[in-house]
Each structure stands twice: as C-alpha cells, then as structure tokens.
Design a protein around this motif. Structure first.
Motif, PDB file in Angstrom:
ATOM      1  N   ARG B  23       0.839  -1.211   0.000  1.00  0.00           N
ATOM      2  CA  ARG B  23       0.000   0.000   0.000  1.00  0.00           C
ATOM      3  C   ARG B  23       0.874   1.260   0.000  1.00  0.00           C
ATOM      4  N   ALA B  24       1.965   1.208   0.764  1.00  0.00           N
ATOM      5  CA  ALA B  24       2.870   2.371   0.825  1.00  0.00           C
ATOM      6  C   ALA B  24       3.501   2.615  -0.547  1.00  0.00           C
ATOM      7  N   THR B  25       3.839   1.528  -1.243  1.00  0.00           N
ATOM      8  CA  THR B  25       4.441   1.672  -2.576  1.00  0.00           C
ATOM      9  C   THR B  25       3.448   2.319  -3.535  1.00  0.00           C
ATOM     10  N   LYS B  26       2.193   1.890  -3.423  1.00  0.00           N
ATOM     11  CA  LYS B  26       1.154   2.463  -4.288  1.00  0.00           C
ATOM     12  C   LYS B  26       1.064   3.980  -4.054  1.00  0.00           C
ATOM     13  N   GLU B  27       1.097   4.358  -2.792  1.00  0.00           N
ATOM     14  CA  GLU B  27       1.024   5.789  -2.469  1.00  0.00           C
ATOM     15  C   GLU B  27       2.245   6.536  -2.993  1.00  0.00           C
ATOM     16  N   GLU B  28       3.414   5.906  -2.845  1.00  0.00           N
ATOM     17  CA  GLU B  28       4.651   6.550  -3.299  1.00  0.00           C
ATOM     18  C   GLU B  28       4.596   6.783  -4.813  1.00  0.00           C
ATOM     19  N   VAL B  29       4.144   5.764  -5.530  1.00  0.00           N
ATOM     20  CA  VAL B  29       4.049   5.880  -6.992  1.00  0.00           C
ATOM     21  C   VAL B  29       3.078   7.000  -7.363  1.00  0.00           C
ATOM     22  N   GLY B  38       5.192   7.334 -20.620  1.00  0.00           N
ATOM     23  CA  GLY B  38       4.732   6.091 -19.983  1.00  0.00           C
ATOM     24  C   GLY B  38       4.143   6.276 -18.593  1.00  0.00           C
ATOM     25  N   GLU B  39       4.173   7.524 -18.066  1.00  0.00           N
ATOM     26  CA  GLU B  39       3.785   7.741 -16.668  1.00  0.00           C
ATOM     27  C   GLU B  39       2.394   7.210 -16.325  1.00  0.00           C
ATOM     28  N   LYS B  40       1.402   7.614 -17.117  1.00  0.00           N
ATOM     29  CA  LYS B  40       0.016   7.289 -16.782  1.00  0.00           C
ATOM     30  C   LYS B  40      -0.195   5.772 -16.772  1.00  0.00           C
ATOM     31  N   ARG B  41       0.273   5.130 -17.822  1.00  0.00           N
ATOM     32  CA  ARG B  41       0.067   3.677 -17.932  1.00  0.00           C
ATOM     33  C   ARG B  41       0.859   2.923 -16.861  1.00  0.00           C
ATOM     34  N   PHE B  42       2.075   3.404 -16.582  1.00  0.00           N
ATOM     35  CA  PHE B  42       2.882   2.727 -15.558  1.00  0.00           C
ATOM     36  C   PHE B  42       2.188   2.813 -14.201  1.00  0.00           C
ATOM     37  N   LYS B  43       1.719   4.023 -13.868  1.00  0.00           N
ATOM     38  CA  LYS B  43       1.059   4.200 -12.565  1.00  0.00           C
ATOM     39  C   LYS B  43      -0.199   3.332 -12.486  1.00  0.00           C
ATOM     40  N   HIS B  44      -0.957   3.315 -13.565  1.00  0.00           N
ATOM     41  CA  HIS B  44      -2.172   2.500 -13.600  1.00  0.00           C
ATOM     42  C   HIS B  44      -1.807   1.025 -13.389  1.00  0.00           C
ATOM     43  N   MET B  45      -0.740   0.590 -14.045  1.00  0.00           N
ATOM     44  CA  MET B  45      -0.311  -0.812 -13.913  1.00  0.00           C
ATOM     45  C   MET B  45       0.040  -1.120 -12.454  1.00  0.00           C
ATOM     46  N   TYR B  47      -0.948   0.392  -9.690  1.00  0.00           N
ATOM     47  CA  TYR B  47      -2.146   0.390  -8.819  1.00  0.00           C
ATOM     48  C   TYR B  47      -2.889  -0.938  -8.947  1.00  0.00           C
ATOM     49  N   GLN B  48      -3.082  -1.360 -10.194  1.00  0.00           N
ATOM     50  CA  GLN B  48      -3.837  -2.602 -10.433  1.00  0.00           C
ATOM     51  C   GLN B  48      -3.095  -3.813  -9.862  1.00  0.00           C
ATOM     52  N   LEU B  49      -1.786  -3.837 -10.101  1.00  0.00           N
ATOM     53  CA  LEU B  49      -1.004  -4.987  -9.631  1.00  0.00           C
ATOM     54  C   LEU B  49      -1.008  -5.071  -8.108  1.00  0.00           C
ATOM     55  N   VAL B  50      -0.854  -3.916  -7.453  1.00  0.00           N
ATOM     56  CA  VAL B  50      -0.846  -3.919  -5.985  1.00  0.00           C
ATOM     57  C   VAL B  50      -2.178  -4.469  -5.459  1.00  0.00           C
ATOM     58  N   ASP B  51      -3.273  -4.033  -6.048  1.00  0.00           N
ATOM     59  CA  ASP B  51      -4.591  -4.532  -5.612  1.00  0.00           C
ATOM     60  C   ASP B  51      -4.682  -6.049  -5.805  1.00  0.00           C
ATOM     61  N   ASP B  52      -4.214  -6.529  -6.953  1.00  0.00           N
ATOM     62  CA  ASP B  52      -4.253  -7.973  -7.228  1.00  0.00           C
ATOM     63  C   ASP B  52      -3.354  -8.746  -6.256  1.00  0.00           C
ATOM     64  N   LEU B  53      -2.178  -8.189  -6.010  1.00  0.00           N
ATOM     65  CA  LEU B  53      -1.226  -8.877  -5.121  1.00  0.00           C
ATOM     66  C   LEU B  53      -1.802  -8.999  -3.711  1.00  0.00           C
ATOM     67  N   ILE B  54      -2.479  -7.954  -3.271  1.00  0.00           N
ATOM     68  CA  ILE B  54      -3.055  -7.983  -1.921  1.00  0.00           C
ATOM     69  C   ILE B  54      -4.118  -9.083  -1.815  1.00  0.00           C
ATOM     70  N   ILE B  55      -4.926  -9.239  -2.845  1.00  0.00           N
ATOM     71  CA  ILE B  55      -5.951 -10.304  -2.823  1.00  0.00           C
ATOM     72  C   ILE B  55      -5.270 -11.679  -2.730  1.00  0.00           C
ATOM     73  N   ASP B  56      -4.249 -11.892  -3.577  1.00  0.00           N
ATOM     74  CA  ASP B  56      -3.544 -13.183  -3.554  1.00  0.00           C
ATOM     75  C   ASP B  56      -2.836 -13.411  -2.216  1.00  0.00           C
ATOM     76  N   PHE B 148       1.142 -15.595  -7.633  1.00  0.00           N
ATOM     77  CA  PHE B 148       0.328 -14.373  -7.761  1.00  0.00           C
ATOM     78  C   PHE B 148      -0.327 -14.348  -9.144  1.00  0.00           C
ATOM     79  N   GLU B 149      -1.217 -15.272  -9.339  1.00  0.00           N
ATOM     80  CA  GLU B 149      -1.800 -15.463 -10.665  1.00  0.00           C
ATOM     81  C   GLU B 149      -2.710 -14.306 -11.091  1.00  0.00           C
ATOM     82  N   LYS B 150      -3.353 -13.660 -10.115  1.00  0.00           N
ATOM     83  CA  LYS B 150      -4.225 -12.520 -10.478  1.00  0.00           C
ATOM     84  C   LYS B 150      -3.378 -11.414 -11.119  1.00  0.00           C
ATOM     85  N   ALA B 151      -2.269 -11.121 -10.470  1.00  0.00           N
ATOM     86  CA  ALA B 151      -1.385 -10.077 -10.993  1.00  0.00           C
ATOM     87  C   ALA B 151      -0.793 -10.503 -12.338  1.00  0.00           C
ATOM     88  N   ARG B 152      -0.459 -11.776 -12.429  1.00  0.00           N
ATOM     89  CA  ARG B 152       0.128 -12.278 -13.682  1.00  0.00           C
ATOM     90  C   ARG B 152      -0.893 -12.194 -14.829  1.00  0.00           C
TER      91      ARG B 152
END
Lengths: 155, 403
Positions: B23-29, B38-45, B47-56, B148-152
């Motif tokens: 969560r802290a990394t997401k905030e830092e990003v 690439g900023e917008k897409r990288f940040k979006h990626m 955010y999505q990955l962190v959410d997926d990783l947390i579920i897994d 971490f299949e959701k993120a993958r």
C-alpha cells in the motif's frame, strides 16, 4: 584478445533471477498441491493444473536435454536445469539431469494420481525431492541474487 | 489467526508486513512524477497490480494456516518474500532512476515514436549500467508465476508489453550519442509491435545473453536476426551518424562481444552494404576501413545461415517507408543546419539531420579551440545547444501538427 566481462551481463542477471524465482514458485506450487491434496478448494484445483503443466514441461525439457547429450538452452526451464547441472562453469553433469528426469517423473505420477482421485503411492519421495530442488536452485543462484540487487542499488 | 500454531506466527507476520508495504508503494508511486509518456500507464499498472497482489496475499495467509508441513510453510513464505521483494525493487529502481533521464532525451524518443506512429507504446526510460532494452512485463510475469496469478493474468491481459530502455550515464550526458538509443528503440518496436523476426524464428523464453552456455541454433537465429534488424532500423532511420557512433563507442578491441550477438565484422559489413544502398559510399568505405582494425572473431552462426534475414530486413524497411522514416541526405538542409550550429543557434526542423551534422561541427569546433578548459566549456555549451534543438524540434512539430 577480447576482454571477458566479469560476472554476468546485466540482462542475463535480470533474466536468471526472474527465471529462478519462477521455477521456485512453480516448485513450491507443486509442493503445496501435494500437501493440500485432500482439500477440495478452487485454489487447490488451480494449483494442481499449474503443477501438472509445470512437471510436464520440465519432464519434456529434461527428456530433450538428456537425449541431446550436449544440452542447449531452448526455454527458461532448460536454462535453470543447465545452470543447476553445470560443473566448473563449463561442463554439464548429465547424471544430474537424469536424476532430475527420474524425480520429475515420480512427481508427475503423484500429481496425476491426485488429479484422477486415485490412491497415492509414495507421496514422501516427491516431497523430499521438491524441497531439495528448491534448496539447489537457491544455492545455484546466490551470486545472481547479489548481482541482481547490486544492479538495483538505488541512487 | 487464533487457530495458527505458534510456529506460524513469525511466518505470517512477515507476510502480513507486505500488506502495508504494498500500500505504501502504491502511495509513493501516486505522488512521484515520472517523466515521459509512460507515466500514466505505468502508474495504472502499479495500482492494479498492488490490488491484485493484496488479494492473492490474503489467500496465502489462509493457505499457511492449512499447511501442516513446517518446511512447506517456510518455503512458501520465502517464495512470497522473494517475489514481492523483487517486485518492490523494480518499482524502487524505476522511481529512483527515471529522473536521471533528461527531458530532452524523452523528447528525442517521443519524436521518433511519433515519426513511426507508435506513440501508444508502453515504455519507460531509466538510467542504467548498460544500454539495453528489457521487457518489464515479462520480468514481472515470471516473478508472479504460480503464487500471484491474479497479478500475472492482469499483465497478460492489460500490460503485455511494457518495456524499459536502460541508458548509461555517459550516453545520457552526450546528445550526439543518442542515435545509439535508436538501436534499442528498434528492439522495442520489434518486440512490442512489428514481431517480424518471430514469424521466422520462434521467440525464446530468455534473454539473448550468456557467456557460459550454448543455445540452440533457432534461438541464436532469432537473436542474431534481431541485432541485424535493430542495426538496420537505427541506420535507416538516423543515417550515418548511428554507424559512426556505434563504431566510436562499441566497435573496439576492448569490448567483449556476447556470443549471442553477431561479430563486429558481420555487423559492420551489413551496415556498409546498407550505406551503399543509401548511396553513402564514402561512409561505407570509411566504415570498412575502421573494421580492418578490429580483431577477428567467429560468431556462433554465420550471417549467411540466417535464411530469412533479407526478408526480415525488407519487411522492416517497408515499415519505415510506410512511415516516411528513412533518412535521406539533402545537401541544402545539411548546410542550413551546419550554419545554425556553427553560430550557436538552435536548429529546430529535423532531429535526424541535426545529429548527423552536429558530430562534425562539434569536432571542428573542438579542433579549433585551444586549451583544455576552453574545450570543456565549448563542449558543454554545444551539447546544451543540441539538447535545446531536440526539445524545440519536438515542440515545434507538436505545435505545427497539433499532436
């Protein structure tokens, strides 16, 4: 004379580290599948599917490496197997590859028995193999990990 | 967690610490400005990955409770730790190293991608130890496999081709060398869009580098073809400046050639052949002269063994032609750039012509300047002039074309 770079090139280090993590994750996935075989959850089903796929691919790769006699890399699994069986940075220990072949065959048999709801024979052998295999992967890539984290030194 | 035996407590606590770390990394990003398109897409990626990783990760905490074998528990914990640590390291590296790349270099890459109608490609530019291109998507996919299949799945579905170009400090600081980046852009365009090479030689699942082991010939054909293709791409796009910078910076006796790369000799010969086709006979002759000084080395496979190379090059050429992106020498234009640069006036029309002239003008300026300090000053000012010219060229085009 050309100057050989010391250590591993940058991209190879990244790739080697990612490959070994992928293999470790897949091996731990197989271990978890065997451990949790009695649970009938969606997660275990997914793990089983993945583990069957991984062991099949590993076996296919090992079969080719052993058959070739002079192993060459053709996918990331073969790169990890060759790295593990490498002696003195030059020669590949073929006996080691044959042993992996035997062990993956046994593991695959157990996974198939789980898949087909059959009585599982000799479940301890693949468990011991998978645990040892993870340790071997860890040991083979200690240097890579140091280099990987070294490249990633923050500014 | 009340039902966990005492052995689980440190393991679960270690895994649990990643919830807050992610969560802290997401905030830092979220808070950091990342230069480039690439900023917008990288940040979006992220955010999505962190959410997926947390579920897994939540699922792994439950799994640890279910596992009876202590070794399996600790191996699982260790694997989670390694995967997430490597992921967080990547984010950290990106955040720390993206700001070392100047705005002008971003403008340069953006200018090229606009020329090629490839502005929507996902990429980041980072400072790094070697000029190279790597797929962030492929790297992260491997880190997440099995655990971490959701993120993958997310990467496969939404971000299959996010790539990174690493640029060394020496190159970052010298705009005349920037044409060398076009070789890496060539790899990026091939890997993420064109996929011409893999139509002929299947794409291997690992990087084209090793000093230790043998690859099968299909993998070698894939990589060798890609190197010839990227050289062709860069030279055809940039003109002779690419070749002269390649020779000056890389084709030396000291630099070791990875066995998965074609030899300097073969690359030089291929580049000289193309220079002749571009009617740049003098450049071709000079290049071959320089090549004689290089030591002989045998590639793992010969260029002649690449039976589809000429088709690969033709298809790459067609792509460049379709986008009007092949370099052409126009003497009038060259003269006008030379005049501007000699008078220290920014040139803002064509970045490719600018770079081709800049090298020669800089050399002449430095040759005619006496004293080390004065030379250094002139060099810095001249490099600033080139960077300004690149930035203004891109800006001018955006204004004129409205893109």
């Amino acid at each position: 004379m050309y100057k050989r770079p010391e250590g591993l090139p940058f991209l190879e280090t990244l790739d080697d580290y990612h490959n070994q993590i992928a293999v470790r994750n897949l091996v731990i996935g197989s271990l978890m599948t065997i451990e949790l075989r009695s649970k009938n959850s969606e997660r275990v089903k997914r793990l089983l599917e993945q583990s069957l796929d991984f062991c099949n691919k590993s076996l296919k790769t090992l079969d080719r490496l052993v058959k070739d006699g002079k192993p060459t890399v053709d996918n990331y699994l073969s790169k990890v197997f060759i790295d593990l069986a490498m002696i003195d940075n030059e020669k590949v220990d073929m006996r080691q590859l044959v042993k992996y072949q035997e062990n993956f065959t046994q593991t695959l048999q157990v996974l198939r028995q789980i898949h087909e709801n059959k009585e599982i024979k000799d479940v301890e052998k693949p468990k011991v193999f998978l645990k040892n295999f993870i340790e071997k992967v860890k040991a083979a890539y200690v240097k890579t990990e140091t280099l990987y984290l070294g490249f990633f030194t923050t500014r | 967690m009340g039902s966990s035996p005492p052995d689980d407590i440190p393991i679960v606590a270690r895994i649990r610490s990643y919830f807050s770390l992610l969560r802290a990394t997401k905030e830092e990003v979220e808070q950091i400005k990342i230069p480039g398109l690439g900023e917008k897409r990288f940040k979006h990626m992220v955010y999505q990955l962190v959410d997926d990783l947390i579920i897994d990760l939540k699922e792994h905490v439950s799994t640890i409770e279910e596992l009876e074998d202590v070794d399996t528990k600790s191996e699982l914990s260790e694997s989670i730790h390694r995967s997430l640590e490597a992921f967080l390291n990547w984010i950290d590296v990106i955040l720390r190293h993206c700001n070392a790349v100047s705005l002008e270099l971003h403008e340069f890459v953006s200018y090229i991608l606009k020329d090629l109608n490839l502005e929507n490609i996902d990429y980041l530019l980072l400072s790094g130890s070697e000029l190279s291109e790597a797929s962030l998507s492929e790297g992260l996919s491997k880190l997440f496999i099995a655990l971490f299949e959701k993120a993958r799945d997310r990467i496969t579905r939404e971000f299959p081709s996010f790539c990174i170009i690493f640029i060394p400090q020496s190159l970052l600081k010298n705009p005349i060398n920037w044409s060398l980046c076009v070789h890496e852009i060539g790899h990026m365009v091939e890997n993420e869009r064109l996929r011409i090479v893999e139509n002929f030689y299947p794409r291997p699942e690992f990087s084209p580098v090793s000093t230790r082991i043998m690859y099968n010939s299909e993998a070698l054909k894939h990589w060798y073809s890609k190197e010839f293709q990227a050289d062709f791409f860069a030279q055809s796009y940039c003109g002779p400046i690419f070749t002269s910078q390649l020779v000056d910076n890389f084709f030396t006796k000291e630099i070791f050639i990875l066995p998965t790369h074609p030899s300097w000799e073969e690359r030089t010969r291929a580049l000289a052949e193309e220079l002749r086709k571009m009617k740049l006979e003098d450049f071709a002759r000079r290049l071959m002269e320089r090549a004689k000084e290089l030591p002989h080395s045998d590639p793992l496979i010969k260029r002649e063994a690449l039976e589809h190379l000429s088709t690969i090059i033709d298809k790459t050429k067609n792509f460049l032609l379709e986008n009007n992106s092949i370099y052409e020498i126009k003497n009038e234009k060259l003269e006008s750039v030379r005049e501007s640069l000699e008078n220290f006036v920014p040139y803002t029309d064509d970045v490719k012509v600018l770079l081709n002239v800049a090298e020669e003008v800089k050399r002449t300026l430095l040759d005619s300047t006496k004293g080390l300090k004065r030379k250094e000053k002139i060099e810095i000012e001249f490099d600033n002039l080139i960077e300004d010219s690149i930035r203004l060229s891109n800006l001018k085009r955006i204004k004129l074309r409205g893109n």
